[in-house]
Design a protein around this motif. Structure first.
Motif, PDB file in Angstrom:
ATOM      1  N   ASP A  52       1.974  -2.606  -1.146  1.00 23.21           N
ATOM      2  CA  ASP A  52       0.760  -3.058  -0.463  1.00 23.21           C
ATOM      3  C   ASP A  52      -0.479  -2.491  -1.142  1.00 23.21           C
ATOM      4  N   VAL A  53      -1.570  -3.248  -1.053  1.00 20.74           N
ATOM      5  CA  VAL A  53      -2.885  -2.741  -1.413  1.00 20.74           C
ATOM      6  C   VAL A  53      -3.509  -2.279  -0.105  1.00 20.74           C
ATOM      7  N   ALA A  54      -3.990  -1.037  -0.080  1.00 20.76           N
ATOM      8  CA  ALA A  54      -4.479  -0.451   1.165  1.00 20.76           C
ATOM      9  C   ALA A  54      -5.894   0.102   0.997  1.00 20.76           C
ATOM     10  N   VAL A  55      -6.618   0.105   2.113  1.00 18.93           N
ATOM     11  CA  VAL A  55      -7.912   0.777   2.192  1.00 18.93           C
ATOM     12  C   VAL A  55      -7.650   2.125   2.864  1.00 18.93           C
ATOM     13  N   VAL A 102      -4.980   6.329   6.258  1.00 17.94           N
ATOM     14  CA  VAL A 102      -4.773   4.914   5.927  1.00 17.94           C
ATOM     15  C   VAL A 102      -5.547   4.091   6.943  1.00 17.94           C
ATOM     16  N   VAL A 103      -6.492   3.284   6.474  1.00 14.84           N
ATOM     17  CA  VAL A 103      -7.382   2.525   7.341  1.00 14.84           C
ATOM     18  C   VAL A 103      -6.866   1.111   7.583  1.00 14.84           C
ATOM     19  N   ALA A 104      -6.450   0.416   6.517  1.00 11.47           N
ATOM     20  CA  ALA A 104      -6.076  -0.996   6.641  1.00 11.47           C
ATOM     21  C   ALA A 104      -5.222  -1.421   5.458  1.00 11.47           C
ATOM     22  N   ARG A 105      -4.584  -2.565   5.609  1.00  9.14           N
ATOM     23  CA  ARG A 105      -3.820  -3.194   4.530  1.00  9.14           C
ATOM     24  C   ARG A 105      -4.575  -4.442   4.094  1.00  9.14           C
ATOM     25  N   ALA A 106      -4.724  -4.626   2.780  1.00  8.86           N
ATOM     26  CA  ALA A 106      -5.406  -5.807   2.247  1.00  8.86           C
ATOM     27  C   ALA A 106      -4.450  -6.996   2.265  1.00  8.86           C
ATOM     28  N   LEU A 107      -4.937  -8.121   2.764  1.00  9.51           N
ATOM     29  CA  LEU A 107      -4.127  -9.331   2.832  1.00  9.51           C
ATOM     30  C   LEU A 107      -4.474 -10.319   1.733  1.00  9.51           C
TER      31      LEU A 107
END
Length: 144
Positions: A52-55, A102-107
């Motif tokens: 995953d790409v994550a913020v 970990v804030v969010a996952r990029a979709l």
């Protein structure tokens, strides 16, 4: 700072849908996958997994948001790397990132048109941009 993002939150709707937001990419750490100026559609409140790409919040400067690829689970959190191997602003520098950062996952990646002026856009140029502008970011992890 490399891989920095700016975020805007948006509630996707009622009835338990996950919150969505936009994050603007700033810096070369995720090139070639992401370039400065790209926008990310991100989903808050979901777990990340390798690939995953994550913020994330930077472990040493938690008011700074960064975007990285999640590589593996390690003691202390997630090992994250930028896709640009020549930029070391990632777990090679600051170690594993704890879950709480970990804030969010990029979709999705939304790439703005570059060098296309509205008055001189040709149909082939517009079609070419549209075909490459929106890309999902859910890939399987590839070993480095």
């Amino acid at each position: 700072m490399q891989g920095q993002v700016n975020e805007r939150r948006h509630d996707a709707g009622r009835r338990g849908l996950q919150r969505l937001g936009l994050a603007a990419v700033d810096g070369p750490s995720m090139v070639p996958t992401l370039r400065p100026g790209d926008q990310l559609v991100v989903q808050y409140g979901v777990e990340v997994r390798p690939g995953d790409v994550a913020v994330l919040r930077h472990p040493f400067q938690q008011d700074l948001l960064i975007v990285k690829r999640v590589v593996a689970r390690r003691d202390g959190g997630w090992w994250v790397l930028g896709d640009n191997r020549f930029v070391e602003n990632d777990s090679r520098e600051f170690g594993a990132v704890p879950d709480e950062l970990v804030v969010a996952r990029a979709l999705l990646r939304l790439r703005p048109p570059r060098g296309l002026q509205p008055s001189v856009r040709s149909v082939p140029a517009a079609v070419s941009w549209a075909a490459s502008a929106v890309r999902p970011l859910a890939w399987r992890f590839r070993a480095r």
